[in-house]
Design an enzyme around this catalytic site. Structure first.
Site, PDB file in Angstrom:
ATOM      1  N   GLU A 244      15.283  64.143  -7.997  1.00 13.79           N
ATOM      2  CA  GLU A 244      14.876  63.039  -8.868  1.00 13.79           C
ATOM      3  C   GLU A 244      15.990  62.084  -9.284  1.00 13.79           C
ATOM      4  O   GLU A 244      16.372  62.033 -10.464  1.00 13.79           O
ATOM      5  CB  GLU A 244      14.216  63.594 -10.137  1.00 13.79           C
ATOM      6  CG  GLU A 244      12.951  64.370  -9.885  1.00 13.79           C
ATOM      7  CD  GLU A 244      12.222  64.740 -11.181  1.00 13.79           C
ATOM      8  OE1 GLU A 244      12.753  64.484 -12.273  1.00 13.79           O
ATOM      9  OE2 GLU A 244      11.111  65.293 -11.084  1.00 13.79           O
TER      10      GLU A 244
ATOM     11  N   GLU B 115       7.562  69.567  -6.990  1.00 15.74           N
ATOM     12  CA  GLU B 115       7.407  69.993  -8.384  1.00 15.74           C
ATOM     13  C   GLU B 115       6.106  69.465  -8.953  1.00 15.74           C
ATOM     14  O   GLU B 115       5.737  68.312  -8.720  1.00 15.74           O
ATOM     15  CB  GLU B 115       8.531  69.447  -9.296  1.00 15.74           C
ATOM     16  CG  GLU B 115       9.816  70.199  -9.232  1.00 15.74           C
ATOM     17  CD  GLU B 115      10.866  69.668 -10.208  1.00 15.74           C
ATOM     18  OE1 GLU B 115      10.500  69.075 -11.243  1.00 15.74           O
ATOM     19  OE2 GLU B 115      12.055  69.855  -9.918  1.00 15.74           O
TER      20      GLU B 115
HETATM   21  C1  FCB Z   1      11.534  67.496 -13.759  1.00 13.64           C
HETATM   22  C2  FCB Z   1      12.861  68.156 -13.445  1.00 13.64           C
HETATM   23  C3  FCB Z   1      12.869  69.641 -13.700  1.00 13.64           C
HETATM   24  C4  FCB Z   1      12.118  69.992 -14.969  1.00 13.64           C
HETATM   25  C5  FCB Z   1      10.760  69.344 -14.994  1.00 13.64           C
HETATM   26  C6  FCB Z   1       9.935  69.679 -16.205  1.00 13.64           C
HETATM   27  O1  FCB Z   1      11.684  66.142 -13.964  1.00 13.64           O
HETATM   28  O2  FCB Z   1      13.180  67.952 -12.105  1.00 13.64           O
HETATM   29  O3  FCB Z   1      14.196  70.070 -13.718  1.00 13.64           O
HETATM   30  O4  FCB Z   1      12.868  69.675 -16.064  1.00 13.64           O
HETATM   31  O5  FCB Z   1      10.905  67.961 -14.902  1.00 13.64           O
END
Ligand code: FCB
Length: 448
Positions: free
Chosen positions: A165, A353
């Site tokens: 990210e 994610e």
């Molecule tokens: C994302 C991050 C991860 C975690 C989630 C909730 O943006 O990549 O590390 O903090 O959010």
């Protein structure tokens, strides 16, 4: 929603990140990271906590990997801490590499594919002292680090992610000062963005030159920003500007398209950091794109010309929110998958994610987190529908395997499929974990 609808070849995984779980900040010659520094500065973390202990996973990784296995997941995504491998950002520390060899071998031994993130925000402090991501020298330092890792671990890892990210760590860490290293302003944000692009393509080349047949990807936080303003035209303009700043500025240079100055004229200020040949150098051919989606953002119009609006989290009172205050907007995941697919350049997409924090309670050895199960059901339905529309998604990683240190929010938000009792470090599988285990053929079953 049943996971069998995704077919037998779909990859199911869980994700974590080094600083959020490892603890042991000085073990085996580790150097200091910007998160070690930042969390020890008063007032930076909501509950005053640090990652000094976290879930103690530097020492408890065998137990964590056994959990991944018992939940039935086929892949474990975790990150390498750069300052364990190069404590000062340059000198190699073999003890750090050896640790990750043990973690990887333990995954392989359990039949779990290791998915390795090379950078999940814990920059060596010594590099930050030289300007961190604002200093162009970081591109070579990063490529060198990737080459060291590729050489040492590239015989046993196939799947790699260069960055986690870039939007989040440049925006929060270099623009807003809310994350490490706590810098602010466009004159930190813009060079950081540009150097991360150049480091992505340099890193991909370094990995391909050192690792054995690597599958090289990177991950992006993507959001479907919703504009608002006095009238539909201004609302739309705000929405286009937000999408340009949050999504396109991070995706398009890698595709050789440069920065989206059409919708976000402020990006013209990037000129100061772009050298001859840079836009060609940013172009990178990745084997997959990692999409990370949590919520939809809000982009209100601001009446000052040229001034770009920093979007906020949605605050619609009608919409259910997680304990982070993030609106639950499953349709946004479908929208971002369509958005990246529209480039017709990403032949393979993995959701690296997705997940939610809720106020979980451990009662009689159970955590009845039905809201988390509902969250996964609604978001996975969006992934399945996108696949039916032809979006080439072939994997999904839950954030997270276990509750952990949620950056500036500390330990209050719990994102895990596994509950952590931070006083004892005891792990207890939540109902959401059992929900996955039952469908993925895991061996974990809830206590009677
Ligand atoms: C994302 C991050 C991860 C975690 C989630 C909730 O943006 O990549 O590390 O903090 O959010």
């Amino acid at each position: 929603m049943s996971l069998s609808e995704f077919g037998p070849d779909f990859l199911w995984g869980v994700a974590t990140a080094a600083y959020q779980i490892e603890g042991s900040p000085d073990a085996d010659g580790k150097g200091q990271s910007i998160w070690d520094t930042f969390t020890h500065r008063p007032g930076k973390i909501a509950d005053g906590s640090t990652g000094d202990v976290a879930t103690d996973s530097y020492r408890r990784f065998p137990e964590d990997i056994a959990l991944v296995h018992s939940l039935g997941f086929g892949a474990y995504r975790f990150s390498l801490s750069w300052p364990r491998i190069q404590p000062d950002g340059r000198t190699v520390n073999h003890a750090g590499l050896d640790h990750y060899k043990r973690v990887i071998d333990s995954c392989l031994g359990a039949g779990i594919e290791p998915w390795v993130t090379l950078y999940h925000w814990d920059l060596p402090q010594e590099l930050e002292n030289e300007g961190g991501w604002t200093n162009r020298d970081i591109i070579d330092a990063y490529a060198e680090y990737v080459a060291v890792v590729g050489d040492a671990l590239g015989d046993r890892v196939t799947n790699w992610m260069l960055f986690n990210e870039p939007m989040s760590f440049t925006m929060l860490g270099y623009m807003l000062g809310e994350h490490a290293p706590g810098r602010r302003g466009l004159n930190n944000f813009f060079p950081a963005i540009h150097h991360v692009h150049l480091a992505t393509s340099a890193g991909a080349a370094a990995l391909r030159a050192t690792a054995t047949d690597p599958v090289v990807g990177t991950t992006h936080y993507l959001t479907a920003a919703k504009g608002s303003g006095p009238g539909p035209n201004l609302a739309q303009r705000a929405e286009r500007a937000a999408n340009a700043m949050l999504n396109r500025a991070f995706l398009e240079p890698g595709l050789g398209l440069g920065y989206p100055v059409d919708d976000a004229p402020i990006l013209r200020m990037m000129r100061r950091y772009i050298q001859d040949g840079d836009l060609e150098r940013c172009e990178v051919d990745l084997d997959f794109l990692g999409v990370q989606y949590y919520t939809r953002l809000r982009a209100p119009f601001r009446p000052i010309p040229g001034l770009w609006t920093i979007p906020g989290f949605g605050d619609d009172p009608e919409v259910e929110k997680t304990s982070m205050g993030w609106e639950i907007r499953p349709e946004g995941l479908g929208m971002v998958l369509d958005m990246v697919n529209a480039y017709e350049r990403f032949g393979r997409i993995v959701v690296t994610e997705g997940g939610a924090s809720f106020p979980d309670h451990l009662v009689a050895e159970r955590v009845r987190d039905s809201r988390r199960i509902a969250y996964y059901e609604s978001h996975l339905a969006q992934v399945r529908a996108a696949m039916d529309r032809g979006v080439p998604v072939d994997g999904y990683f839950c954030w997270s395997l276990l509750d952990n240190f949620e950056w500036a929010a500390g330990y209050e938000p719990r994102f895990g499929l596994v509950y952590v009792d931070y006083d004892t470090q005891r792990r207890v599988i939540k109902d959401s974990g059992y929900w996955f285990a039952e469908q993925l053929g895991g061996i974990a079953t809830p206590p009677a």
